[in-house]
Write an enzyme that holds these catalytic residues in place. Structure first.
Site, PDB file in Angstrom:
ATOM      1  N   ASP A  64       0.785  -1.239   0.000  1.00 26.96           N
ATOM      2  CA  ASP A  64       0.000   0.000   0.000  1.00 26.96           C
ATOM      3  C   ASP A  64       0.820   1.294   0.000  1.00 26.96           C
ATOM      4  O   ASP A  64       1.799   1.413   0.753  1.00 26.96           O
ATOM      5  CB  ASP A  64      -0.871   0.084   1.253  1.00 26.96           C
ATOM      6  CG  ASP A  64      -1.598  -1.186   1.581  1.00 26.96           C
ATOM      7  OD1 ASP A  64      -1.529  -2.142   0.800  1.00 26.96           O
ATOM      8  OD2 ASP A  64      -2.239  -1.229   2.640  1.00 26.96           O
TER       9      ASP A  64
HETATM   10  N1  DQQ Z   1      -2.378  -3.703   3.812  1.00 23.43           N
HETATM   11  C1  DQQ Z   1      -3.810  -3.791   3.796  1.00 23.43           C
HETATM   12  C2  DQQ Z   1      -4.214  -2.832   4.877  1.00 23.43           C
HETATM   13  C3  DQQ Z   1      -3.171  -3.060   5.918  1.00 23.43           C
HETATM   14  C4  DQQ Z   1      -1.930  -3.233   5.098  1.00 23.43           C
HETATM   15  C5  DQQ Z   1      -4.384  -3.452   2.453  1.00 23.43           C
HETATM   16  C6  DQQ Z   1      -0.949  -4.222   5.675  1.00 23.43           C
HETATM   17  O1  DQQ Z   1      -5.513  -3.061   5.358  1.00 23.43           O
HETATM   18  O2  DQQ Z   1      -3.057  -1.962   6.810  1.00 23.43           O
HETATM   19  O3  DQQ Z   1      -3.607  -3.936   1.406  1.00 23.43           O
HETATM   20  O4  DQQ Z   1       0.202  -4.302   4.871  1.00 23.43           O
END
Ligand code: DQQ
Length: 588
Positions: A64
């Site tokens: 992300d």
């Molecule tokens: N990636 C998810 C999120 C979390 C993060 C979404 C963990 O919900 O915070 O891809 O790497």
């Protein structure tokens, strides 16, 4: 002193950039010979499949986008990163900076597990720029093993006069928000940028994604508010919720109804010319859906304009694009969207490659004049990477014909094309199957690029090999709507023939394009970058990002064609394709 630091850093950037530029010149001379003699398709580990101008670190796993912001002349970008390998694990916040969102320099890790409330992970979050101009990051910390408890922490820059914001401090009063009152503690994460309405009650508000219900059926955006960014109160009424399963990475921001490209600062919350966008990343589907609607601050509610919106109609991108986040860029008064694109190969491939994950090219987002959807366009800065070009003008592509665009290296390119279909071609469009009228993806699966049609399929074959054994199709196909006979445009990305490598995930991606094609005109732009094809239909109404891994069409062997598999002529009124240079990219 500060100016000195900035100019020193910028000079350093330029130096690195120059070093990077000479690196671009080395082209992959032996490839043609290699591919010609190869009995087995070259390995996916081939470095030429590594993207050039899409954001990526030197190695390892990324996911992300986190806390994008602009601070003292620098764009800051943080992202979820595994410093130890090419699979999701050991997550920290990596940090890069840029002057132009194109050339990137990697800095030290910004956040890593270091306090009890983030001991098992520093997960996604956002930045808010406070009224005194200083930024604060809020992020999700995992404070128990097995990810079963999620809390929210803040971090502040150690030295606000450092424009690069290299070091971050976590106050001892963390965590500042914990799941209470029956909130599902295992699904409580990804705080948004906070907003504080000028006409409001002096409170900051932000959203946290979650899920409710015994069967975890309802995605929910929880609202928290605070006067001091330290003590936060849960507003029991969620901003919005819908029967979609868990909402990850919510994003909530104002857009102007003026139909202009101008973006609004996140705290602009009311006014006759303001609508709001709520985006959620649906964990179950792994796609980013949004609605356009109205924010009623007093009632603490957001109501989508289209009640069907929650049935996940609108997506930022109908391809591989997840956990996205926007920020307001005060330097150019625009709102910019970042989104993560995962790989489509196997985990074993990722480990062998030593890298996994890229970010889509940052996109400017604004409200379409219809008010019904957003428009997206690659930030203008990307055009600075354009080099040598090739053009087609007024070229008719007959049914079943394809035309090669020659004179440039097409593995790393930017292509803009305007098509024209005649009214008789539109009259001969295929009738739309009512059963698939809402299912663009299935429709594209059934009617791929090689299935002959009436008005279309027409579009581009990108990352194509000379023998056309490998090609990724990005195209339009026009149907006549059942009942009204109105033209319905489908945009499609068909990677089924993208590689001779058998072990790849090759989904066809598609979305309808809400455009009036009665004048016969439609445009397409594709950003091609070795193992990614990122396309924008009809000026950014429908976008599709797709990951592909050719085994022949790599480096100098990648070709570009325009094709028409409809039964009427299609005119290319203009096509320009530019080679794209490799920017400074985190030392990669
Ligand atoms: N990636 C998810 C999120 C979390 C993060 C979404 C963990 O919900 O915070 O891809 O790497």
């Amino acid at each position: 002193m500060r100016a000195l630091v900035v100019s020193f850093a910028w000079a350093w950037l330029l130096l690195l950039q120059l070093a990077g530029a000479s690196h671009v010149v080395h082209d992959h001379e032996n490839l043609e010979a290699e591919a010609a003699t190869a009995k087995v398709p070259p390995s996916i580990v081939n470095p030429q499949l590594r993207t050039g101008y899409h954001f990526h670190p030197a190695k390892n796993w990324i996911n992300d986008p986190n806390a994008p912001m602009y601070y003292k002349g620098w764009y800051h970008f943080f992202y979820q990163y595994n410093p130890k390998g090419a699979v999701w694990n050991n997550i920290v916040w990596a940090h890069s900076v840029s002057r132009d969102l194109i050339h990137w320099v990697a800095l030290e890790t910004a956040l890593r597990p270091s306090i009890p409330s983030d001991r098992y992970g520093c997960w996604s979050g956002s930045a808010t720029v406070l009224p005194d101009g200083s930024p604060v990051i809020m992020y999700t910390g995992i404070n128990r093993p097995n990810i079963n408890y999620q809390v929210q922490n803040v971090a502040y820059p150690k030295n606000k006069s450092d424009p690069l914001l290299r070091e971050w401090a976590k106050p001892s009063y963390n965590p500042i928000i914990v799941p209470q009152g029956g909130i599902n503690a295992t699904q409580f994460r990804d705080p948004t940028t906070a907003w504080r309405a000028a006409d409001g009650d002096g409170h900051w508000r932000l959203l946290i994604g979650g899920v409710t219900g015994a069967t975890a059926a309802r995605g929910v955006a929880y609202v928290y508010r605070s006067r001091d960014f330290r003590r936060w109160t849960w507003v029991r009424r969620p901003l919005h919720s819908a029967a979609t399963g868990m909402w990850e990475c919510p994003d909530f921001y104002p857009v102007s109804t003026d139909g202009r490209l101008v973006g609004l600062e996140t705290s602009v919350s009311s006014g006759p010319r303001v609508k709001h966008v709520l985006k959620n990343s649906l964990d179950l589907r792994r796609y980013d859906y949004y609605t356009v609607g109205t924010y009623d601050r007093k009632a603490e509610r957001y109501v989508p304009d289209n009640p069907a919106g929650d049935e996940h109609r609108l997506r930022y991108d109908y391809g591989n694009f997840y956990a996205s986040k926007t920020f307001f860029d005060p330097a150019k008064r625009r709102r910019i969207l970042w989104g993560w694109a995962n790989e489509s190969d196997t985990t074993a491939d990722d480990v062998a490659k030593g890298w996994a994950g890229i970010q889509a090219i940052p996109r400017t987002v604004w409200l379409d004049p219809s008010g019904k959807q957003l428009l997206q366009w690659p930030i203008e800065e990307v055009e600075a990477l354009r080099g040598k070009s090739a053009t087609l003008k007024d070229r008719v592509i007959r049914p079943g014909q394809h035309v090669e665009v020659t004179g440039i290296q097409a593995a790393q390119a930017d292509v803009e094309v305007s098509f024209e279909v005649s009214s008789s071609a539109l009259a001969g469009a295929e009738p739309q199957d009512p059963a698939l009228a809402y299912d663009a993806e299935r429709l594209c699966g059934v009617k791929g690029a090689d299935v002959k049609g009436g008005a279309g399929p027409f579009g581009l074959w990108v990352l194509a090999s000379a023998n056309l054994k490998e090609r990724t199709a990005v195209f339009f196909r026009v149907f006549k709507a059942a009942g009204s006979n109105k033209p319905v445009v489908l945009m499609c990305n068909d990677p089924t023939k993208s590689s001779l490598n058998p072990n790849l995930y090759r989904p066809t991606f598609a979305g309808f394009v809400d455009t009036d094609i009665s004048n016969g005109k439609i445009s397409l732009r594709s950003l091609i970058d070795r193992s990614v094809v990122e396309s924008f239909g009809a000026g950014g109404k429908t976008c599709i990002l797709s990951r592909v891994y050719p085994s022949l069409a790599i480096g100098k062997n990648a070709r570009l064609y325009v094709f028409n598999n409809g039964n009427a002529d299609v005119r290319v009124s203009r096509l320009t394709a530019w080679e794209m240079k490799k920017p400074l990219m985190n030392g990669a």
